[in-house]
Design a protein around this motif. Structure first.
Motif, mmCIF file in Angstrom:
data_model
loop_
_atom_site.group_PDB
_atom_site.id
_atom_site.type_symbol
_atom_site.label_atom_id
_atom_site.label_comp_id
_atom_site.label_asym_id
_atom_site.label_seq_id
_atom_site.Cartn_x
_atom_site.Cartn_y
_atom_site.Cartn_z
ATOM 1 N N SER A 210 18.173 -22.638 -38.057
ATOM 2 C CA SER A 210 18.837 -23.022 -36.812
ATOM 3 C C SER A 210 18.208 -22.310 -35.622
ATOM 4 N N GLN A 211 17.865 -21.018 -35.815
ATOM 5 C CA GLN A 211 17.194 -20.278 -34.755
ATOM 6 C C GLN A 211 15.839 -20.910 -34.453
ATOM 7 N N ASN A 212 15.117 -21.291 -35.497
ATOM 8 C CA ASN A 212 13.818 -21.926 -35.300
ATOM 9 C C ASN A 212 13.963 -23.245 -34.545
ATOM 10 N N LYS A 213 14.998 -24.003 -34.866
ATOM 11 C CA LYS A 213 15.228 -25.289 -34.204
ATOM 12 C C LYS A 213 15.507 -25.096 -32.712
ATOM 13 N N VAL A 214 16.362 -24.141 -32.382
ATOM 14 C CA VAL A 214 16.706 -23.855 -30.987
ATOM 15 C C VAL A 214 15.478 -23.348 -30.233
ATOM 16 N N LEU A 215 14.731 -22.461 -30.867
ATOM 17 C CA LEU A 215 13.541 -21.890 -30.241
ATOM 18 C C LEU A 215 12.461 -22.956 -30.042
ATOM 19 N N ARG A 216 12.267 -23.815 -31.029
ATOM 20 C CA ARG A 216 11.298 -24.914 -30.928
ATOM 21 C C ARG A 216 11.631 -25.817 -29.737
ATOM 22 N N LYS A 217 12.897 -26.178 -29.603
ATOM 23 C CA LYS A 217 13.332 -27.035 -28.496
ATOM 24 C C LYS A 217 13.085 -26.358 -27.153
ATOM 25 N N HIS A 218 13.394 -25.072 -27.070
ATOM 26 C CA HIS A 218 13.202 -24.312 -25.829
ATOM 27 C C HIS A 218 11.722 -24.293 -25.432
ATOM 28 N N LEU A 219 10.860 -23.997 -26.382
ATOM 29 C CA LEU A 219 9.425 -23.919 -26.084
ATOM 30 C C LEU A 219 8.846 -25.290 -25.752
ATOM 31 N N LYS A 220 9.285 -26.330 -26.449
ATOM 32 C CA LYS A 220 8.783 -27.689 -26.186
ATOM 33 C C LYS A 220 9.207 -28.198 -24.813
ATOM 34 N N SER A 221 10.252 -27.614 -24.253
ATOM 35 C CA SER A 221 10.690 -28.030 -22.912
ATOM 36 C C SER A 221 9.787 -27.440 -21.825
ATOM 37 N N GLY A 222 8.812 -26.613 -22.239
ATOM 38 C CA GLY A 222 7.863 -26.054 -21.286
ATOM 39 C C GLY A 222 8.224 -24.659 -20.800
ATOM 40 N N LYS A 223 9.275 -24.092 -21.341
ATOM 41 C CA LYS A 223 9.711 -22.760 -20.925
ATOM 42 C C LYS A 223 9.092 -21.689 -21.817
#
Length: 68
Positions: A5-18
């Motif tokens: 779940s942490q990986n999923k949240v982190l992946r989404k955050h990074l893919k958003s360009g942040k």
């Protein structure tokens, strides 16, 4: 929060360009071992760079996804 779940949240955050730093990961997502989660994502094939930040006397890593 479970590791995947942490990986999923982190992946989404990074893919958003942040980018993300350890204190931000802890405060916003409850991710205490950010470097380990970054390593998990790199092993999945994500191209993440590390930028060292200096705010005397503290030195910390900031992570960002490299767009292709």
């Amino acid at each position: 929060m479970k590791t995947e779940s942490q990986n999923k949240v982190l992946r989404k955050h990074l893919k958003s360009g942040k980018s993300i730093a350890p204190m931000q990961a802890l405060n916003h997502f409850g991710i205490y071992r950010l470097a380990s989660r970054i390593n998990d994502l790199r092993n999945e094939g994500m191209n993440i760079i590390t930028e060292m930040q200096y705010a005397y006397p503290v030195k910390y890593a900031k992570y960002k996804l490299v767009k292709k």
